[in-house]
Design a protein around this motif. Structure first.
Motif, mmCIF file in Angstrom:
data_model
loop_
_atom_site.group_PDB
_atom_site.id
_atom_site.type_symbol
_atom_site.label_atom_id
_atom_site.label_comp_id
_atom_site.label_asym_id
_atom_site.label_seq_id
_atom_site.Cartn_x
_atom_site.Cartn_y
_atom_site.Cartn_z
ATOM 1 N N GLU A 109 -6.194 -16.793 -0.333
ATOM 2 C CA GLU A 109 -6.486 -17.507 -1.574
ATOM 3 C C GLU A 109 -7.887 -17.241 -2.105
ATOM 4 O OE1 GLU A 109 -6.599 -20.682 1.791
ATOM 5 O OE2 GLU A 109 -5.513 -18.836 1.287
ATOM 6 N N TRP A 110 -8.712 -16.573 -1.312
ATOM 7 C CA TRP A 110 -10.052 -16.217 -1.784
ATOM 8 C C TRP A 110 -10.113 -14.794 -2.328
ATOM 9 C CZ3 TRP A 110 -12.447 -17.907 3.522
ATOM 10 C CH2 TRP A 110 -12.365 -19.292 3.634
ATOM 11 N N SER A 111 -8.979 -14.149 -2.483
ATOM 12 C CA SER A 111 -8.959 -12.731 -2.837
ATOM 13 C C SER A 111 -9.521 -12.466 -4.230
ATOM 14 C CB SER A 111 -7.532 -12.186 -2.744
ATOM 15 O OG SER A 111 -6.673 -12.892 -3.628
ATOM 16 N N GLY A 112 -9.559 -13.486 -5.086
ATOM 17 C CA GLY A 112 -10.071 -13.263 -6.432
ATOM 18 C C GLY A 112 -11.573 -13.272 -6.527
ATOM 19 N N PHE A 113 -12.261 -13.515 -5.413
ATOM 20 C CA PHE A 113 -13.716 -13.616 -5.473
ATOM 21 C C PHE A 113 -14.354 -12.233 -5.488
ATOM 22 C CE2 PHE A 113 -17.827 -13.754 -3.237
ATOM 23 C CZ PHE A 113 -18.500 -14.599 -4.084
ATOM 24 N N GLU A 114 -15.180 -12.025 -6.485
ATOM 25 C CA GLU A 114 -16.016 -10.827 -6.532
ATOM 26 C C GLU A 114 -17.455 -11.288 -6.638
ATOM 27 O OE1 GLU A 114 -14.658 -7.242 -8.740
ATOM 28 O OE2 GLU A 114 -13.321 -8.681 -9.690
ATOM 29 N N ASN A 115 -18.275 -10.825 -5.736
ATOM 30 C CA ASN A 115 -19.652 -11.321 -5.684
ATOM 31 C C ASN A 115 -20.502 -10.692 -6.784
ATOM 32 O OD1 ASN A 115 -21.853 -12.738 -4.826
ATOM 33 N ND2 ASN A 115 -22.460 -11.207 -3.334
ATOM 34 N N ARG A 116 -20.352 -11.248 -7.974
ATOM 35 C CA ARG A 116 -21.197 -10.805 -9.087
ATOM 36 C C ARG A 116 -22.198 -11.882 -9.471
ATOM 37 N NH1 ARG A 116 -16.629 -9.659 -13.372
ATOM 38 N NH2 ARG A 116 -16.086 -11.726 -12.586
ATOM 39 N N TYR A 117 -22.253 -12.958 -8.688
ATOM 40 C CA TYR A 117 -23.021 -14.123 -9.091
ATOM 41 C C TYR A 117 -24.232 -14.416 -8.208
ATOM 42 C CZ TYR A 117 -18.317 -14.645 -10.983
ATOM 43 O OH TYR A 117 -17.104 -14.411 -11.587
ATOM 44 N N ILE A 118 -24.159 -14.045 -6.928
ATOM 45 C CA ILE A 118 -25.222 -14.392 -5.985
ATOM 46 C C ILE A 118 -25.653 -13.146 -5.232
ATOM 47 C CG2 ILE A 118 -25.907 -15.921 -4.102
ATOM 48 C CD1 ILE A 118 -23.547 -17.677 -4.740
ATOM 49 N N ASP A 119 -26.946 -12.954 -5.153
ATOM 50 C CA ASP A 119 -27.511 -11.863 -4.348
ATOM 51 C C ASP A 119 -28.607 -12.425 -3.469
ATOM 52 O OD1 ASP A 119 -26.065 -9.536 -5.160
ATOM 53 O OD2 ASP A 119 -27.096 -9.624 -7.088
ATOM 54 N N ALA A 120 -28.871 -11.760 -2.368
ATOM 55 C CA ALA A 120 -29.979 -12.103 -1.478
ATOM 56 C C ALA A 120 -30.897 -10.897 -1.390
ATOM 57 C CB ALA A 120 -29.463 -12.498 -0.097
ATOM 58 N N ASN A 121 -32.105 -11.042 -1.896
ATOM 59 C CA ASN A 121 -33.052 -9.936 -1.957
ATOM 60 C C ASN A 121 -34.222 -10.179 -1.011
ATOM 61 O OD1 ASN A 121 -31.568 -8.682 -4.083
ATOM 62 N ND2 ASN A 121 -32.504 -10.119 -5.528
ATOM 63 N N CYS A 122 -34.646 -9.129 -0.366
ATOM 64 C CA CYS A 122 -35.812 -9.217 0.510
ATOM 65 C C CYS A 122 -37.070 -9.319 -0.356
ATOM 66 C CB CYS A 122 -35.896 -8.003 1.427
ATOM 67 S SG CYS A 122 -37.258 -8.063 2.605
ATOM 68 N N VAL A 123 -37.848 -10.382 -0.113
ATOM 69 C CA VAL A 123 -39.042 -10.617 -0.938
ATOM 70 C C VAL A 123 -40.329 -10.459 -0.136
ATOM 71 C CG1 VAL A 123 -37.850 -12.108 -2.563
ATOM 72 C CG2 VAL A 123 -38.865 -13.102 -0.501
ATOM 73 N N GLY A 124 -40.227 -10.152 1.142
ATOM 74 C CA GLY A 124 -41.441 -9.979 1.926
ATOM 75 C C GLY A 124 -41.156 -10.014 3.410
ATOM 76 N N VAL A 125 -42.227 -9.904 4.180
ATOM 77 C CA VAL A 125 -42.156 -9.939 5.641
ATOM 78 C C VAL A 125 -43.219 -10.910 6.130
ATOM 79 C CG1 VAL A 125 -42.357 -8.594 7.763
ATOM 80 C CG2 VAL A 125 -41.354 -7.548 5.733
ATOM 81 N N ASP A 126 -42.843 -11.823 7.043
ATOM 82 C CA ASP A 126 -43.830 -12.779 7.536
ATOM 83 C C ASP A 126 -44.705 -12.139 8.603
ATOM 84 O OD1 ASP A 126 -42.403 -12.734 9.902
ATOM 85 O OD2 ASP A 126 -41.511 -14.717 9.646
ATOM 86 N N LYS A 127 -45.632 -12.916 9.138
ATOM 87 C CA LYS A 127 -46.614 -12.344 10.076
ATOM 88 C C LYS A 127 -46.001 -11.968 11.414
ATOM 89 C CE LYS A 127 -48.202 -16.876 11.751
ATOM 90 N NZ LYS A 127 -49.414 -17.720 11.927
ATOM 91 N N TYR A 128 -44.747 -12.389 11.650
ATOM 92 C CA TYR A 128 -44.063 -12.017 12.889
ATOM 93 C C TYR A 128 -43.120 -10.845 12.676
ATOM 94 C CZ TYR A 128 -45.830 -16.556 14.337
ATOM 95 O OH TYR A 128 -46.645 -17.626 14.625
ATOM 96 N N GLY A 129 -43.143 -10.254 11.486
ATOM 97 C CA GLY A 129 -42.321 -9.090 11.202
ATOM 98 C C GLY A 129 -40.908 -9.410 10.768
#
Length: 504
Positions: A109-129
């Motif tokens: 029932e989730w087959s109609g989902f296409e991820n065009r709405y949410i992205d997760a982007n790398c914005v940096g690295v903390d001091k522990y890498g």
């Protein structure tokens, strides 16, 4: 082809002489003469080993995150139905190749989902890498969010359901409606919605996002990320209600990886799940972790500083020994003396007489939370006797006074912020007697607050529908009670949830 075999003569062992360094006693004597340690690990080696053990035990096992599979392992396939067919891969859409899911199995029932709405982007690295990621939303998703907020303000659950029908994969709509449905008495439908939310999160995170070892994070300070923390916390609760404590434990460890500062108070419940799931090694690794752990875990930096972890480790040591058919090991008594010396309030909350007087509101608050959650686990006369014996031992409260005072002061300051109140409210720990500030009780609980909410008119609760009341509580700045406050904000402000505005 008969070659001559070389004669193999065994050499007679060389007789040791008083000065021969091969003699064990003489080696020890020689080392003593040279003032070298005998059989002692190098400095820091024990701490490194304890830290490595904890990291290994804290690793998220993706194979154990299927609640239904856990129940089938425990009770058999005949007891727990398999339900509709699902797979670990996303159903293909318009001929596109499917993507393997990691957190939850995809459903037809989730087959109609296409991820065009949410992205997760790398914005940096903390001091522990560790890589830091931040969610971003499309313009259509943001427009849907406005409709979700309007539906919440309408106080009508049906309006929220109507919005979800239009936007079936909107995270805020899914999570809020799931909680409203649970309160109305339909836990199965609520669970199905939360499972869909986890699927959306799984699809949003890139395949390179490390879910197992914690090298990728979703910091709670970014407001866009908070819905992920709320959804996973709610889902872990729902999974635990089904009896799948092992899966709940894995999702709780994942929360600690996503933000090691522990904004949801996961360390206040991870010990309970570990005991229920019989992961006794995890609790012992936590209790024996270095106090100065790097990278740190939790607000104190190390779980070994937390009172609940220490007391639960007593049960873990004892239960592991019981499973092996042996008596209580001396480590259990030693852990009991250590835990009670640092936090006698916990023992008192569990009904054990403590011969010393302590009065610290913060520790007593943590003690009430721990006692409410684990009281049934302590309904064991032999386990309770370990606490009684530790309290009767005069050495329990006389050793390492300076270190005990330092560790107590550090632990006391652990959860004097938003994390504790957020955890108490979300966990519905109504019997703990935790004194939550009246401003919070009278305000709205909105972990997703995007801005400081303005004061609203105070409303009376008499005769209110509980589901409508819950939806109203999600509206930032909505106040309940009989006396207006001169300058009162919602819980998003009180809990420091709106300090940084990272709206996209």
């Amino acid at each position: 082809m008969g070659g001559k075999k070389k004669s193999q003569k065994k050499r007679a062992p060389k007789a040791s002489t008083p000065g021969d360094p091969t003699d064990a006693e003489n080696i020890d004597a020689l080392l003593a003469e040279l003032d070298l340690p005998v059989n002692n690990p190098a400095p820091g080696k024990a701490e490194y080993s304890a830290s490595a053990t904890l990291r290994e035990r804290m690793r998220v096992n993706l194979r154990l995150m299927d609640p239904d599979a856990e129940l089938r392992r425990r009770f058999g396939a005949g007891v727990v139905g398999r339900g509709p067919r699902s797979s670990s891969a996303r159903p293909s859409v318009r001929g596109k190749p499917s993507r393997k899911m990691r957190l939850v199995k995809a459903k037809p029932e989730w087959s109609g989902f296409e991820n065009r709405y949410i992205d997760a982007n790398c914005v940096g690295v903390d001091k522990y890498g560790r890589q830091q990621f931040q969610l971003t939303f499309s313009s259509s998703y943001k427009e849907a969010t406005q409709e979700v907020e309007a539906a919440q303000r309408s106080m009508n659950p049906q309006n929220l359901a109507n919005v979800l029908a239009k936007f079936p994969f909107h995270l805020e709509a899914i999570v809020h409606l799931a909680e409203a449905i649970r309160i109305s008495g339909d836990p199965a439908e609520s669970y199905a919605l939360l499972e869909r939310a986890v699927y959306v999160i799984d699809r949003a995170l890139p395949l390179g996002f490390d879910l197992e070892n914690g090298s990728s994070t979703l910091p709670y300070e970014f407001i866009e990320n908070r819905i992920v923390h709320l959804a996973l916390f709610r889902f872990s609760q729902a999974v635990a209600r089904k009896g799948s404590h092992g899966s709940a434990l894995e999702f709780t460890k994942l929360l600690l990886h996503l933000d090691p500062t522990d904004p949801m108070g996961a360390l206040l419940v991870v010990d309970y799940y570990a005991l229920r799931a019989r992961d006794f090694q995890l609790l012992q690794a936590m209790a024996n972790a270095p106090l100065d752990l790097s990278p740190p875990i939790g607000p104190a930096g190390s779980p070994a500083r937390l009172p609940g972890i220490l007391f639960s480790a007593i049960l873990a040591i004892r239960r592991e020994a019981t499973l092996q058919g042996s008596a209580d090991p001396p480590e259990a008594a030693a852990m009991a003396r250590r835990a009670i010396a640092l936090f006698p309030e916990i023992a008192r909350a569990l009904g054990v007489h403590v011969p010393v007087e302590t009065s610290n509101p913060e520790v007593e608050r943590l003690a009430r939370i721990y006692a409410e959650r684990t009281r049934d686990l302590w309904n064991d006369a032999a386990a309770k006797q370990l606490l009684h014996d530790a309290c009767a031992d005069p050495d329990t409260f006389s050793r390492e006074t300076e270190q005990r005072s330092e560790l107590r002061s550090e632990a006391i300051s652990l959860f004097q912020d938003a994390a504790l109140y957020r955890h108490v409210v979300l966990s519905e720990l109504t019997g703990s007697g935790v004194a939550i500030p009246q401003e919070i009780l009278r305000g709205s609980f909105d972990p997703l607050a995007r801005q400081r909410p303005p004061p609203h008119e105070v409303r009376d609760l008499q005769g209110e529908n509980p589901v409508s009341l819950f939806l109203r509580s999600l509206v930032p700045g909505q106040l309940f009670g009989s006396q207006p406050q001169q300058s009162t904000y919602g819980i998003g402000d009180i809990l420091d949830l709106g300090e940084q505005n990272h709206q996209g």
